[in-house]
Structures are given as structure tokens and as C-alpha cells.
Design an enzyme around this catalytic site. Structure first.
Site, PDB file in Angstrom:
ATOM      1  N   CYS A  52      23.077  11.010 -33.710  1.00  0.00           N
ATOM      2  CA  CYS A  52      22.847  11.882 -32.551  1.00  0.00           C
ATOM      3  C   CYS A  52      23.155  11.159 -31.241  1.00  0.00           C
ATOM      4  CB  CYS A  52      21.414  12.390 -32.545  1.00  0.00           C
ATOM      5  SG  CYS A  52      20.156  11.089 -32.548  1.00  0.00           S
ATOM      6  N   ASP A 116      15.373   0.703 -32.614  1.00  0.00           N
ATOM      7  CA  ASP A 116      15.287   1.890 -33.485  1.00  0.00           C
ATOM      8  C   ASP A 116      15.560   1.501 -34.939  1.00  0.00           C
ATOM      9  OD1 ASP A 116      15.390   4.325 -34.720  1.00  0.00           O
ATOM     10  OD2 ASP A 116      17.033   5.129 -33.521  1.00  0.00           O
ATOM     11  N   GLN A 118      15.964   3.487 -37.541  1.00  0.00           N
ATOM     12  CA  GLN A 118      16.837   4.388 -38.286  1.00  0.00           C
ATOM     13  C   GLN A 118      18.282   3.896 -38.350  1.00  0.00           C
ATOM     14  OE1 GLN A 118      15.491   8.252 -36.326  1.00  0.00           O
ATOM     15  NE2 GLN A 118      16.108   8.960 -38.344  1.00  0.00           N
ATOM     16  N   GLN A 122      21.485   4.093 -41.216  1.00  0.00           N
ATOM     17  CA  GLN A 122      22.685   4.866 -40.874  1.00  0.00           C
ATOM     18  C   GLN A 122      23.945   4.009 -41.015  1.00  0.00           C
ATOM     19  OE1 GLN A 122      21.254   5.952 -36.999  1.00  0.00           O
ATOM     20  NE2 GLN A 122      20.596   7.984 -37.636  1.00  0.00           N
ATOM     21  N   GLY A 191       7.337  24.141 -31.917  1.00  0.00           N
ATOM     22  CA  GLY A 191       8.241  23.827 -30.804  1.00  0.00           C
ATOM     23  C   GLY A 191       9.272  22.788 -31.198  1.00  0.00           C
ATOM     24  N   GLY A 193      11.810  21.589 -28.956  1.00  0.00           N
ATOM     25  CA  GLY A 193      12.547  21.072 -27.806  1.00  0.00           C
ATOM     26  C   GLY A 193      12.992  19.654 -28.140  1.00  0.00           C
ATOM     27  N   GLU A 194      13.316  18.864 -27.123  1.00  0.00           N
ATOM     28  CA  GLU A 194      13.848  17.528 -27.378  1.00  0.00           C
ATOM     29  C   GLU A 194      12.885  16.661 -28.166  1.00  0.00           C
ATOM     30  OE1 GLU A 194      15.580  13.664 -24.905  1.00  0.00           O
ATOM     31  OE2 GLU A 194      15.350  15.594 -23.900  1.00  0.00           O
TER      32      GLU A 194
END
Length: 423
Positions: A52, A116, A118, A122, A191, A193-194
């Protein structure tokens, strides 16, 4: 013209999310592009990383193919105006720059949330796809294993990967901690959202959780739920699922509380129910903590935890950079030695050819026992003869004058003639 390891990168540092989401590549697109790179440009040692926050291509080639690669990405994405996006890409045509960038990305130094966790998985997934398609040669295999070894050192020797350094990841870490004794905890995300989307994506760290998403705009929730394999429910059924869930994460914009004490009092809470309020202003009444079994955490509680972790990570950056520098130096020493491997192999082949010719000439009447003894002796002699030039070649690599030593050994043993004869 020598082959160089190169990279092109479009990331959160160079492009807003509106651009990154247009360029982002799914696994099918990456698979297709890798095959096109091989077919059109005979590129090997190729890695495509798309998350992302970044879309990057690493490759080895004699030429700078960045423009052609960007055009192929545009073709794959159906973008007729890809040239308009070209300035968002950073191009690295120097071995050192491209390799250093790959290490920094893989360690999490270039992530939006420093450290991070993740990104490591990846990068491994991207490498596995290249390996599966035979797009990784000895160079990339060695490079990626250096990256993975460095990542392991960072985890073992520093605090760089400790804890959660983003609010969304810290929220998931909290959920994991509190539900550790709950079988397949039911999590409701209200929700997307971001921050709500970030929480949803980070839920992969609790694979046994049963996650349900709801949002005022149903289609937006459905797209995310379908991508992540979660359930989606209409927003009007939200309160029904509050009753059924062990964890409720709320991240919606609302001027007055969405989840009230009265609502929570009406719930049947046999053990506990965790409420995580990530909304600003807050969307869950703080007084729900007075209800037996109701646990409430808000964005301030979680942010303070994330901020403390981030501070530790920032302090660890010099250590991480030192480890990366050591790993890159080791890799470049190996890369230098790669230059002399062809000469070493030619020399081995020449000596083996001489050995075999002499054996066949003088052992015509020898028995098997005599042949075995002489074969062993001549092999040992050949290895001892090889030892000195091999050691000298490797030492020359460290002095950066391998070319001169290669020329001397090539002339001395007439290795060019051997190569020409084979042709």
C-alpha cells in the site's frame, strides 16, 4: 558494458495515496510483469515489491530500462497516460544505491511507520514469486539471503522491531493480548476510514480471529472485506453484531457517542467485551467502563504505547544502519569474488583435462586398484596446485585489482585458447 543491479521506486515519500493506489500491483499483475521482463528484455535477478505504500522493481541489466519498465507497468494497469506518472518514480542505476535501498526497505527504515514488521514478510513473498518463475539467479539468491540474515540480526540485536509503533498496529496488538485465551475471538470493526482500514489489514496478525466489517458506505466495506476474506454486514445491523462480538473497534466520525453506556448495559456480557475507541472525537462513552465485563481503550491510551515504542525504534536506527553496512560490505566482498569464479572454473577445467589425458595415456594396462590410487594422488596434486592461484585471485578481489590477476593467470595457462577451442 557491465551488468548492474538497479531499482525504480514509487513510494509514500514520492507519491500521494491517490497515485500509489493507481500504480499498485496485485500478485497476478506481478506474475505477468515478471514474465514480460524476461521475454522482452531478458532480465534476470528481478524482484517486484508492491504494497500500500510502495511499488518497486529491482533488476540486473547492462542498460537502464526504467522508462521501458514503467511503460510496461502502465500497460499492465491499462494506463494510457503512464508517462504522466514517471516523475513519481525514483530511479537508482548504481549497484550500491539499489542494494542499500533494498536493505533499508526490507528492514523497515523506509516505512511510514518506522520498523513496520509487515514489510519483511512482503519482501519474502516477492522473492518467492521471483524464485518460482526462475527470475532469481545466484546474485539475487545471495542478496536476498543476506537481507534475511540482516533482518534476523536486527530482531536479535536491537529494539528496532519491538512492540507496536502505529496506533492501528498497537490496537491489534492489544486485541491479541486480551483475547489470547479466547478461541477464535469475534472482532467487529465499525468504520473503514484510514485508521479502520489499517486495523483491518493488521488483523492478519491474529489469523484465528473471526472479523466482521461494517461501514456507513456498504460498498467500501465489502471491497475491503472481500480482499481480506472477512465478513461484511450492513451498518443498520451494527448493534446486533455488537452483542455477538468479543471485541468492538470503533473508528467513525460522529459528534455524539455512537456506543453509549445504556447500550452496553443492555448487552449480555458473560466474561468480557473489549471496546477500542479509535475515533476523534471519541465515539464510545467513557462511562461504559462502569459496566461489569466492559473494557475500554481509547486512542490516547494506545497512542502513548505506540509513541514510546516509536521512540525506542528511532534510538535503534544507528544500530540498524551499522548492521546493514556490515551486511552490504560482506555482500560486496562476495560480489567481487564472483568476478574471479569464471577464471577459477576455467583453470580447474584446464588442469582436469591435463590430468585426464595423462591418466588415459599411462594407465592403459593398470588394474582397478592402481587406477584408484593414482586417481586419488593426481586429484590431490591438482587441488594443491590450484590453491595458490585461487587464494591470490581472492586476495586480488579485496585489493580491487582482480582484473590484473585474471589477465596474468589467463595468459599463464592460455585459458582464452581453451575457451576458443570449445567454441
Amino acid at each position: 558494458m557491465s551488468t548492474k543491479f538497479r531499482a525504480i521506486s514509487l513510494s509514500h515519500k514520492s507519491a500521494p495515496v491517490q497515485i500509489r493506489e493507481v500504480i499498485a500491483l496485485d500478485e497476478r499483475s506481478i506474475h505477468s510483469l515478471l514474465l514480460k521482463f524476461s521475454e522482452f528484455f531478458s532480465i534476470q535477478d528481478t524482484l517486484i515489491l508492491s504494497t500500500c505504500n510502495r511499488t518497486e522493481v529491482y533488476y540486473s541489466h547492462q542498460l537502464d530500462l526504467s522508462t521501458e519498465i514503467i511503460k510496461l507497468i502502465g500497460l499492465e494497469k491499462g494506463l494510457t497516460n503512464i508517462v504522466e506518472y514517471q516523475h513519481y518514480f525514483k530511479v537508482m542505476n548504481d549497484d550500491q544505491d539499489a542494494i542499500n535501498h533494498l536493505f533499508r526497505v526490507s528492514m523497515g527504515l523506509e516505512a511510514q511507520v518506522v520498523g513496520d514488521q509487515q514489510i519483511a514478510s512482503q519482501v519474502k513473498k516477492a522473492y518467492q514469486l521471483s524464485a518460482d518463475l526462475d527470475m532469481a539467479g545466484p546474485f539475487l539468491h545471495r542478496l536476498m539471503h543476506s537481507v534475511f540474515f540482516t533482518s534476523k540480526r536486527v530482531v536479535q540485536e536491537t529494539a528496532f522491531r519491538d512492540g507496536a509503533a502505529s496506533v492501528s498496529y498497537a490496537a491489534v496488538e492489544l486485541i491479541e493480548e486480551i483475547t489470547s485465551n479466547t478461541y477464535q475471538p469475534r472482532v467487529l470493526l465499525i468504520g473503514v476510514g484510514e485508521i479502520g482500514e489499517d486495523v483491518a489489514r493488521n488483523m492478519v496478525h491474529i489469523p484465528e480471529a473471526k472479523v466482521t466489517i461494517t461501514n456507513r458506505t456498504f460498498d467500501k466495506a465489502k471491497v475491503l472485506a472481500d480482499e481480506l476474506g472477512f465478513e461484511v454486514v450492513p451498518f443498520e445491523k451494527c448493534f446486533e453484531y455488537v452483542q455477538e462480538s468479543d471485541v468492538i473497534v470503533c473508528s467513525i466520525m460522529k459528534s455524539d457517542p455512537f456506543i453509549t453506556k445504556a447500550l452496553v448495559q443492555s448487552l449480555d456480557i458473560p466474561s468480557y467485551k473489549l471496546f477500542v475507541d479509535l475515533s476523534v472525537p471519541r465515539s464510545i462513552e467513557t462511562s461504559i467502563e462502569e459496566v461489569p465485563g466492559a473494557l475500554l481503550y481509547n486512542v490516547d491510551n494506545i497512542r502513548s504505547k505506540a509513541s514510546a515504542t516509536l521512540e525506542k525504534r528511532l534510538e535503534a536506527i544507528p544500530q540498524v544502519e551499522q548492521i546493514i553496512e556490515e551486511s552490504i560490505n560482506d555482500f560486496f566482498n562476495w560480489k567481487k569474488e564472483m568476478l574471479v569464479f569464471p577464471t577459477i572454473n576455467k583453470l580447474k577445467n584446464v588442469l582436469e583435462q591435463i590430468r585426464q589425458e595423462e591418466l588415459s595415456r599411462y594407465l592403459k594396462n593398470a588394474d582397478e586398484k592402481e587406477i584408484a590410487v593414482i586417481d586419488k594422488i593426481t586429484k590431490s596434486m591438482m587441488q594443491k596446485i590450484l590453491k595458490v592461484p585461487v587464494v591470490q585471485l581472492r586476495a586480488a578481489c579485496q585489493r580491487d585489482d582482480a582484473d590484473q590477476m585474471i589477465d596474468i593467470i589467463t595468459d599463464l595457462f592460455d585459458l582464452e585458447k581453451v575457451t576458443d577451442d570449445k567454441k
